[in-house]
Design an enzyme around this catalytic site. Structure first.
Site, PDB file in Angstrom:
ATOM      1  N   CYS A  94       6.101  10.632  41.934  1.00 25.96           N
ATOM      2  CA  CYS A  94       5.611   9.844  43.063  1.00 25.96           C
ATOM      3  C   CYS A  94       4.988   8.534  42.573  1.00 25.96           C
ATOM      4  CB  CYS A  94       4.572  10.640  43.863  1.00 25.96           C
ATOM      5  SG  CYS A  94       5.189  12.158  44.595  1.00 25.96           S
ATOM      6  N   ASP A 146     -19.046 -13.708  15.967  1.00 25.83           N
ATOM      7  CA  ASP A 146     -19.088 -15.139  16.232  1.00 25.83           C
ATOM      8  C   ASP A 146     -20.564 -15.531  16.288  1.00 25.83           C
ATOM      9  OD1 ASP A 146     -18.218 -17.751  17.055  1.00 25.83           O
ATOM     10  OD2 ASP A 146     -18.790 -17.184  19.090  1.00 25.83           O
ATOM     11  N   ASP A 201     -17.656 -14.201  22.322  1.00 23.62           N
ATOM     12  CA  ASP A 201     -18.057 -14.491  23.706  1.00 23.62           C
ATOM     13  C   ASP A 201     -16.912 -14.333  24.698  1.00 23.62           C
ATOM     14  OD1 ASP A 201     -16.491 -16.702  23.312  1.00 23.62           O
ATOM     15  OD2 ASP A 201     -18.139 -18.144  23.321  1.00 23.62           O
ATOM     16  N   ASP A 259     -12.953 -17.273  21.782  1.00 26.30           N
ATOM     17  CA  ASP A 259     -12.590 -16.334  20.722  1.00 26.30           C
ATOM     18  C   ASP A 259     -11.452 -15.415  21.146  1.00 26.30           C
ATOM     19  OD1 ASP A 259     -14.523 -17.129  18.795  1.00 26.30           O
ATOM     20  OD2 ASP A 259     -16.064 -16.102  19.940  1.00 26.30           O
TER      21      ASP A 259
END
Length: 809
Positions: free
Chosen positions: A106, A513, A704, A708
């Protein structure tokens, strides 16, 4: 004998002819609705559905005109605000509930049907929740067309409603409890008649009374056989129709075989072959184990599911603000950007916005994991789903409905739930083979005991079928991952990819970072030096920088908030250098050392030993430099604690940044990070991570989530900082939704505990079967003891996983 409908499986009434042309043969349909739906499926090239489905579809009644008109109402922009997320351009995304889903075929059919619609960009359906996440181009296809396409193949789709979903779950729980109650009552009554037979010496019970007790046991066992055990039969039939054996196959065979053999013995008056009490007992124990297991699984996922239900239905709207504080009740779904609402103490924030008036505190624990109330004053941000705890607040709505941060979190959860981790796929595959081997072992044990002791052969075979536990094997991984994901969600870490927990537990290196990750990404005043007092120097500098949008200027202005600023006359700005103006008849300069040196006519230097790596701004008048300001991107308060914690967890911590060498070196020294690299371009970052992976390292990247993105995707597992980004577009495998870094360490701990629990569950499931199966084959375990062992095994696995939802002590 009438034939059954090819589409829904119901009997075809006599004299009715609605042919379905399927793969060069003609099949029968019970009505025009099923014929039309089948034709739609086959004409769309989706005929494989009928080959792979495991249950008949619901009867396809024609959609009434009233329902069609209701479906078209969902195209209303106002109505869509509550459940449709608007992405770039005309892209739209919505969560839909599906009714009529009975098996994996389904899911496949609905996905294929929707993907064929022009304008549908993506479709993901979660089988366990029956919730679909659909993304479409609103210029090419309307939502009503999507809902009608689902209805055209015999299903129903409607916007996800947490309350409606809860009602469906309650209905299922009530039905499961009723089946359990019937089995328990039957078991107790049958045992009342069986115990005297077991305890009385031969000949103490008259033959007529003895067989009356056995017939009573038969009658009392019928409700168990025909009602309580139905879920086992349905699942077995579903599996057999697809040509495979599932976890309920041995259970169903054991129940039917035990009852059939007991009935045969009763009819033929073979006294030692009647065990109706065993049938009712092991059905009751199995149902009881699964009911408790279901409670444990729902509790494990409660932390993530609770996010869906956070937003209230109504809000107090202030139409006349600021002239009037009179409020009226408004539907949250009707809120839009710019609306002003009143939040009373104890109420849940219905949308993202900012405080216009009042001072209070917000409980954001369910969203960010921050247990302490967060102070809220004028200008502060409010997050949908948080709770106003102290005093009334007036807020302006900035994002409502599917644009809120909470809605982005829910979309990530849906995405994670739709993915199946590698360990879960392996466990399911092994469980399927295990069931096949179990059936072979049961048949072999019957044949062997038929020659050794024919009276015990059947019951030993039943014990073999029931005692082994593929359920525990299949539950071992998903139960632990669900519990761990729920725990992390309560701590403020969202799992966005199915493999994240498994990979994070094996990470060897944590690569950070700098800007926006180990630092908060905002320039701030770090220190002031000079002969002027702090407030005087700040007031003069802020007066010179009034109106400037430069990051250094904003840092000074933020630090001077609340001070009375003197008027600055004849301001002159030299971009990239500094600003000059006259204050109280005296000329002032504010800027870099070269800018001030040129004006004074004598050299000025930055103080290299004072806040290394910061930007220094000099304030001077005609007499010389009167003050120095050190401005920089300050590190997060808990960065040192996190770095120490990761190092204690055995990870090598590295710093990888595009910033200048001095700034990166200073931060690395302060945090105690020995491995760092500065001035790294996006290409350099990719190369750096690739080199670590080439050395056999498993890399955790924390960034962040914006600039990045490439390196986050390249790392083995990544955590994106969610603050200030669109969570729905996060590139990380996990998303940190608060401003604290501490949950990164929690994520490592929870992932490792989850992997430990998975191993424990798998070892337990394997060890249990290694011990239990020989005991059953050798005749040392009765059928009711076998059912008790199987139920307890599944319950132990679910209970062990549930430990992950609690804080590690």
């Amino acid at each position: 004998m009438s034939e059954n409908c090819f589409h829904c499986g119901l009997p075809v009434p006599p004299g009715v002819r609605f042919p379905i042309h399927y793969r060069q043969r003609e099949e029968a349909a019970c009505c025009a609705g099923c014929q039309a739906v089948a034709a739609t499926i086959i004409d769309a090239g989706l005929s494989d559905y009928y080959q792979h489905r495991t249950e008949g579809a619901a009867r396809a009644d024609a959609l009434p005109q009233a329902l069609l008109e209701q479906i078209r109402l969902y195209d209303s922009e106002e109505l869509q605000q509550s459940f449709v997320h608007r992405a770039d351009g005309q892209a739209r995304e919505a969560a839909l509930m599906l009714e009529g889903i009975s098996c994996a075929a389904c899911i496949w059919l609905n996905e294929q049907q929707l993907r064929r619609l022009p304008g549908v960009l993506s479709v993901d359906i979660n089988y366990s929740t029956q919730r679909a996440r659909v993304r479409w181009d609103n210029e090419r296809v309307r939502l009503s067309a999507i809902l009608e396409a689902v209805a055209a193949i015999g299903y129903r789709a409607y916007p996800y409603d947490a309350e409606r979903q809860e009602r469906l779950l309650q209905k299922e729980r009530k039905q499961a409890l009723t089946r359990l109650w019937v089995a328990g009552l039957s078991m107790m009554q049958v045992m009342m008649y069986a115990v005297p037979v077991y305890l009385a010496p031969d000949g103490d019970i008259a033959p007529d009374m003895l067989w009356l007790l056995h017939w009573a046991g038969l009658i009392l066992t019928l409700p168990v056989l025909l009602y309580s055990a139905l879920p086992f039969y349905r699942n077995t039939w579903r599996d057999l129709k697809t040509g495979r054996v599932g976890m309920d196959t041995p259970v169903s065979i054991g129940i039917v075989t035990a009852f059939g053999a007991s009935f045969w013995a009763l009819i033929n008056q073979y006294e030692h072959g009647i065990y109706f009490d065993s049938v009712s007992m092991f059905v009751f124990l199995l149902l009881g184990g699964r009911y408790l297991e279901g409670i444990a699984r729902r509790k494990a996922g409660a932390a993530s599911e609770s996010l869906v239900k956070l937003v209230p239905a109504f809000a107090h709207k202030l139409d006349g603000w600021p002239d009037s504080r009179d409020s009226r009740e408004a539907i949250v779904a009707s809120l839009s950007a710019g609306d002003v609402i009143l939040l009373k103490p104890g109420e849940t924030v219905p949308a993202d916005g900012v405080v216009l008036d009042g001072a209070s505190a917000g409980d954001e624990s369910l969203l960010t994991g921050e247990s302490r109330p967060v102070p809220k004053r004028v200008g502060d941000a409010l997050i949908a789903g948080s709770v106003n705890t102290a005093s009334p607040l007036v807020m302006r709505v900035e994002r409502a409905g599917q644009a809120t941060r909470l809605a982005g979190i829910v979309r990530l959860l849906d995405q994670a739930l739709a993915e199946k981790p590698r360990l879960a796929r392996l466990a399911d595959r092994f469980a399927s083979w295990f069931v096949a081997l179990l059936l072979a072992a049961a048949a072999a044990s019957y044949l062997a005991w038929h020659f050794i002791d024919p009276d015990r052969a059947l019951w030993i075979m039943v014990a073999v079928l029931v005692i082994s536990c593929p359920c525990a094997l299949s539950l071992a991984t998903p139960a632990a991952l669900t519990a761990a994901s729920g725990r992390l969600a309560s701590l403020g870490v969202l799992t966005a990819r199915g493999h994240a927990l498994e990979t994070l537990a094996r990470a060897t290196d944590a690569v950070f970072d700098k800007t926006g990750t180990l630092t908060d990404g905002r320039m701030r005043l770090l220190g002031i030096r000079g002969e002027l007092g702090r407030e005087t120097a700040l007031a003069i500098a802020a007066a010179l920088e009034q109106g400037s949008e430069h990051p250094l200027a904003r840092a000074i202005s933020d630090a001077a908030a609340g001070l009375n600023l003197p008027p600055a006359e004849s301001p002159a700005n030299q971009p990239g250098h500094g600003v000059a103006a006259t204050i109280d008849g005296r000329e002032w300069r504010l800027g870099s050392a070269p800018f001030v040196s040129t004006w004074l006519g004598r050299p000025q230097q930055d103080d290299a030993d004072w806040h290394p790596g910061s930007s220094q701004v000099l304030l001077a008048d005609a007499d010389g430099v009167r003050a120095r300001f050190a401005i920089g991107d300050a590190g997060r308060d808990d960065a040192i604690e996190l770095v120490d914690r990761l190092r204690a967890q055995g990870l090598t911590v590295r710093l990888l940044s595009g910033d200048g060498e001095q700034a990166v070196a200073t931060l690395a020294k302060r945090l105690g990070i020995a491995h760092w690299r500065a001035r790294a371009t996006p290409e350099d970052k990719l190369e750096f991570v690739h080199a670590l992976q080439a050395d056999g390292r498993r890399v955790l990247m924390i960034g962040d989530g914006v600039n990045d993105a490439p390196v986050l995707a390249r790392a083995d597992v990544s955590i994106a900082m969610g603050g200030g980004t669109d969570l729905a577009r996060a590139n990380g495998d996990m998303v940190l939704i608060g401003e604290r870094l501490g949950p990164v360490g929690d994520a490592v701990d929870v992932s490792r505990r989850a992997l430990t629990v998975i191993r424990q569950n798998l070892w337990w499931a394997a060890g249990y079967n290694i011990v239990a199966l020989p005991l059953a084959i050798s005749g040392h375990v009765t059928p009711w003891l076998a059912s008790l062992g199987m139920a307890l095994s599944s319950l132990l696995v679910a209970g062990n996983a549930l430990r992950l939802t609690k804080r590690d002590r």
